[in-house]
Design an enzyme around this catalytic site. Structure first.
Site, short mmCIF file in Angstrom:
data_model
loop_
_atom_site.label_atom_id
_atom_site.label_comp_id
_atom_site.label_asym_id
_atom_site.label_seq_id
_atom_site.Cartn_x
_atom_site.Cartn_y
_atom_site.Cartn_z
N GLY A 17 0.88 -1.35 0.24
CA GLY A 17 -0.03 0.42 -0.18
C GLY A 17 0.69 0.66 0.02
O GLY A 17 1.62 0.74 -0.17
N HIS A 246 -5.71 15.19 15.19
CA HIS A 246 -4.44 15.57 15.38
C HIS A 246 -4.73 16.68 15.54
O HIS A 246 -3.72 17.63 16.49
CB HIS A 246 -4.07 15.76 13.60
CG HIS A 246 -4.00 14.94 12.86
ND1 HIS A 246 -3.13 13.69 13.06
CD2 HIS A 246 -4.10 14.58 11.36
CE1 HIS A 246 -3.44 12.78 12.42
NE2 HIS A 246 -4.01 13.44 11.15
N LYS A 347 0.17 25.63 3.21
CA LYS A 347 0.57 24.78 3.43
C LYS A 347 1.22 25.13 4.51
O LYS A 347 1.65 25.51 4.66
CB LYS A 347 1.11 23.08 2.75
CG LYS A 347 1.29 21.96 3.71
CD LYS A 347 2.06 21.14 2.58
CE LYS A 347 2.16 20.33 3.52
NZ LYS A 347 1.67 19.11 3.77
N1 LIG Z 1 -1.13 6.87 2.32
C1 LIG Z 1 -1.15 6.99 3.62
O1 LIG Z 1 -0.32 8.69 3.69
C2 LIG Z 1 -1.74 7.34 4.98
C3 LIG Z 1 -1.50 8.58 5.94
C4 LIG Z 1 -2.25 8.02 7.52
C5 LIG Z 1 -2.84 6.53 7.77
N2 LIG Z 1 -3.22 6.08 7.02
C6 LIG Z 1 -3.99 4.44 7.49
O2 LIG Z 1 -2.90 3.84 6.98
C7 LIG Z 1 -4.19 2.13 6.36
C8 LIG Z 1 -2.87 2.17 5.01
O3 LIG Z 1 -3.37 3.16 4.01
P1 LIG Z 1 -2.81 3.07 2.55
O4 LIG Z 1 -3.62 4.40 1.69
O5 LIG Z 1 -1.76 2.88 2.31
O6 LIG Z 1 -4.01 2.09 1.75
P2 LIG Z 1 -3.94 1.37 0.06
O7 LIG Z 1 -2.66 2.14 -0.60
O8 LIG Z 1 -4.99 1.25 -0.49
O9 LIG Z 1 -2.83 0.04 0.70
C9 LIG Z 1 -3.62 -1.15 1.42
C10 LIG Z 1 -3.43 -2.12 1.67
O10 LIG Z 1 -4.12 -3.51 2.02
C11 LIG Z 1 -4.02 -4.43 1.18
N3 LIG Z 1 -5.00 -5.19 1.12
C12 LIG Z 1 -6.45 -4.97 1.27
N4 LIG Z 1 -7.18 -6.28 1.47
C13 LIG Z 1 -6.61 -6.75 2.03
C14 LIG Z 1 -6.48 -8.22 2.14
N5 LIG Z 1 -8.21 -8.59 1.91
N6 LIG Z 1 -5.74 -8.84 2.54
C15 LIG Z 1 -4.11 -8.70 1.77
N7 LIG Z 1 -4.12 -7.84 1.97
C16 LIG Z 1 -4.78 -6.50 1.82
C17 LIG Z 1 -3.01 -4.23 0.07
O11 LIG Z 1 -2.49 -5.24 -0.85
P3 LIG Z 1 -2.93 -5.14 -2.30
O12 LIG Z 1 -2.49 -4.23 -3.06
O13 LIG Z 1 -1.77 -6.75 -2.63
O14 LIG Z 1 -4.01 -5.47 -2.56
C18 LIG Z 1 -2.32 -2.75 -0.03
O15 LIG Z 1 -0.80 -3.38 1.09
C19 LIG Z 1 -4.65 2.62 6.31
O16 LIG Z 1 -5.48 2.97 7.38
C20 LIG Z 1 -5.39 4.65 6.17
O17 LIG Z 1 -6.49 5.69 6.94
C21 LIG Z 1 -2.43 6.48 5.35
#
Ligand SMILES: NC(=O)c1ccc[n+]([C@@H]2O[C@H](COP(=O)([O-])OP(=O)(O)OC[C@H]3O[C@@H](n4cnc5c(N)ncnc54)[C@H](OP(=O)(O)O)[C@@H]3O)[C@@H](O)[C@H]2O)c1
Length: 490
Positions: A17, A246, A347
Site C-alpha cells: 500500500g 491531530h 500549506k
Molecule cells: N497513505 C497515507 O499517507 C496514510 C496516512 C495516514 C494514515 N493512513 C492509514 O494507513 C492505512 C493504509 O492506508 P494506505 O493508503 O496505505 O492504503 P492502500 O494504499 O489502499 O493499501 C492497502 C493495503 O491493504 C492491502 N489489502 C487490502 N485488502 C487486503 C486483503 N484482503 N488481503 C491482503 N491485503 C489486503 C493491499 O494489498 P494489495 O494492494 O495487494 O491488494 C494494500 O497493501 C489506512 O488505515 C489509512 O487510513 C494512510
C-alpha cells in the site's frame, strides 16, 4: 537499552500500500542511516498481490529514492533490502495464518529477532478487526516469549461506539501496553517541542493562562485536494480525518498542565484531563460555533465533488472551523479557535497564541493600531517559533512598529529533521508509547466529536461553499469577527 529488546520482526499488513511505500520503508531506511535500526531486524510484508520478494524490493527501492530524506546509497539499501520479504496472503482468510506464523518463525530464527514482533496494520480501518482476531485465534499474540506489539493506523473508529467496539477487540488480543494507536502528528519534531518550550523555559509558563492570553488559534491548512484518497475521505471528512485526532492532540499539548514526571502515563494523564474538560455544546451552540465547508471549483482546480471516487452530490466536509472552550481554572474564558481544511491557500500547521493587550494607558492611548503580542509555534512545513512584539521605529520621532523574531528550526544548516514515522517506529521497537494515544484519550475525543457530528448530521450547509484556493467559507471569518478577533496569516 539492550539490543535484544530492540530486535524485532516487523510484520506489515498492507505491505503493497501507499503508506508502506511512502512512509514506513523510507522511515526504516532513514533509521538505518541514523545507525539506530537494530541489526537483528527483518520485515515481512503481507499483501494480496502475487509477487516475489525480489520484485517487491525493486518497487520499494524506487519509493525510498523518492521519499527518503537520506539519498539512496546502493550499499546501504542492500543492507535493508536483504532484510525485507514479501508474503502473499488474503488476510481475511484465517487458514493462511498458520503458514504465515510458520514463515515468521523461520524468519525469526534466520534474523535472531528473539520472538519480538511488531504487527503494523497499514490497511483500511475495516480490516483492523479481522486481522487482530486472526492473530489472536492463531496464537500469534502471546508475549511470553518475546514481545508482541500491534500498531493501529488512523482512524480509530468512526464514532465512539465503533471505537469502543474496536478497542474491545484489540484488548482481547493485546494489552493496552502493547497497543500503539498512531497519530503521526505526535511524531513531528515541533509537537514534541511544545512541551519543551512550555516547561523548560522560565518565561512562557507563568503567562500561559487566562490572565495573559486572549485566545489561541490552532490551524492546519493544506493546499492539496483529496487526491487519490477519495474513497477513504468520503467516509471520514475533515472531522474524522483531522479534528478527532491531530487537532485535538495539538490542543491537548498546548493546554495541558505540567506533568508530574516525564513518563508516558503522567503525560497522557494530563492530556486526557484537557479532552475531558472540553465544554460540551448544545446543538444550537454547535451550529453557530462549528463552521463546515466543502471546496468547489475555482475554474482552474476541480471542486471536491468532481474529484476521483467522490459522489457528485457528496455532502462530506473538507473544511472546518470551530471555537472550543476548556473548562478549567487555567483556561476559563479563553477561546481556542481551530481551523483546518483542504485546498486552502497555504500549506501550514501552527499554533498562534495571542496575548491580551496592555492596559489602555501610555502607548495604547497615543498610538492607534498597536499590534497584540503573538507567539507562534510553527509545526510544518516550517518548524520553529515566531514572536511578534512592539518596538520603537528608529528615528527622531517616536513611532511604534510591530517587530518579529523568527527562529526557524529546519532552516538551520545541517538540520534534517527526522520524519514522524521514524521516531514512531523506533519508539514501538523501544516499547515507549508516550507519542501514541491511550484508549481514554481516544474515548474522550470521540465523545466530543460525536456531539458535533450529530448536531450537523441532518442538515448541512449548502455545499460547495468555498472556492478552491481560498480560506474557507465566509462564516469561518465571521466566527472570529463576532468576537472582535481575526484569523492570523503570518
Ligand atoms: N497513505 C497515507 O499517507 C496514510 C496516512 C495516514 C494514515 N493512513 C492509514 O494507513 C492505512 C493504509 O492506508 P494506505 O493508503 O496505505 O492504503 P492502500 O494504499 O489502499 O493499501 C492497502 C493495503 O491493504 C492491502 N489489502 C487490502 N485488502 C487486503 C486483503 N484482503 N488481503 C491482503 N491485503 C489486503 C493491499 O494489498 P494489495 O494492494 O495487494 O491488494 C494494500 O497493501 C489506512 O488505515 C489509512 O487510513 C494512510
Amino acid at each position: 537499552m539492550k539490543a535484544e529488546q530492540l530486535s524485532n520482526l516487523m510484520v506489515i499488513f498492507g505491505g503493497t500500500g501507499d503508506l508502506t511505500h511512502r512512509k514506513l520503508i523510507p522511515a526504516l531506511y532513514n533509521l538505518l542511516n541514523e545507525g539506530i535500526l537494530p541489526d537483528a531486524f527483518a520485515v515481512v510484508s503481507v499483501g494480496r498481490r502475487n509477487k516475489t520478494s525480489e520484485e517487491y524490493r525493486e518497487e520499494l527501492k524506487k519509493s525510498v529514492q523518492q521519499y527518503s530524506r537520506f539519498s539512496m546509497e546502493q550499499e546501504k539499501w542492500e543492507v535493508l533490502a536483504q532484510k525485507i520479504h514479501y508474503y502473499p496472503l488474503d488476510f481475511r482468510q484465517g487458514e493462511g495464518y498458520t503458514s504465515l506464523d510458520d514463515y515468521l518463525k523461520k524468519m525469526e530464527k534466520q534474523y535472531g529477532t528473539k520472538g519480538n514482533r511488531m504487527y503494523y496494520l497499514a490497511v483500511a480501518p475495516e480490516y483492523f478487526e479481522v486481522i487482530v482476531d486472526h492473530l489472536h485465534a492463531y496464537e500469534m499474540t502471546d508475549s511470553s516469549e518475546g514481545w508482541k506489539r500491534v500498531v493501529i493506523e488512523k482512524p480509530f473508529g468512526r464514532d465512539l461506539q465503533s471505537a469502543r467496539y474496536l478497542n474491545k477487540k484489540i484488548t482481547h488480543a493485546f494489552t493496552e501496553q502493547n497497543t500503539y494507536r498512531i497519530d503521526h502528528y505526535l511524531g513531528k519534531e515541533m509537537l514534541q517541542n511544545i512541551m519543551v518550550i512550555r516547561f523548560a523555559n522560565a518565561f512562557f509558563e507563568p503567562i500561559w493562562n487566562n490572565k495573559f492570553i486572549d485566545h489561541i488559534q490552532i490551524s492546519s491548512s493544506e493546499t492539496l485536494g483529496v487526491e487519490e484518497r477519495g474513497g477513504y475521505y468520503e467516509k471520514a471528512g475533515v472531522l474524522r480525518d483531522m479534528i478527532q485526532n491531530h487537532m485535538l492532540q495539538l490542543l491537548a499539548l498546548t493546554a495541558m498542565e505540567p506533568p508530574v514526571r516525564l513518563d508516558t502515563e503522567s503525560i497522557r494523564d494530563e492530556k486526557v484531563k484537557i479532552l475531558k474538560g472540553l465544554r460540551k455544546m448544545s446543538v444550537e451552540e454547535i451550529r453557530s460555533n462549528v463552521i463546515l465547508g466543502q471546496y468547489g471549483s475555482n475554474g482552474e482546480k476541480k471542486g471536491y465533488r468532481q474529484e476521483n471516487r467522490i459522489s457528485p452530490t457528496s455532502d462530506t466536509e473538507t473544511f472546518m472551523a470551530l471555537k472550543v472552550q476548556i473548562e478549567n481554572f487555567r483556561w476559563g474564558g479563553v477561546p481556542f479557535y481551530i481551523r483546518t481544511g483542504k485546498r486552502l491557500p497555504k500549506k501550514s500547521t501552527e499554533i498562534i497564541v495571542q496575548f491580551k493587550s496592555i492596559p489602555e494607558i501610555l502607548y495604547w492611548k497615543e498610538f492607534e493600531n498597536l499590534k497584540p503580542n503573538l507567539l507562534v509555534i510553527r509545526i510544518q512545513p516550517m518548524e520553529g517559533i515566531f514572536m511578534q512584539f512592539n518596538a520603537k521605529k528608529p528615528g527622531t520621532e517616536t513611532q511604534i512598529i510591530p517587530v518579529q523574531m523568527d527562529f526557524c528550526q529546519n532552516c538551520e544548516i545541517g538540520s534534517n529533521s527526522p520524519e514522524a514515522y521514524e521516531r514512531l517506529l523506533y519508539d514501538v521497537m523501544k516499547g515507549d508509547s508516550t507519542l501514541f494515544t491511550r484508549w481514554d484519550e481516544v474515548e474522550y475525543s470521540w465523545r466530543f466529536i460525536d456531539t458535533i457530528a450529530k448536531a450537523w448530521e441532518r442538515e448541512k450547509p449548502l455545499f460547495p461553499n468555498y472556492d478552491a484556493g481560498t480560506w474557507g467559507p465566509k462564516e469561518a471569518d465571521e466566527l472570529l469577527r463576532k468576537d472582535g478577533r481575526k484569523w492570523w496569516i503570518l
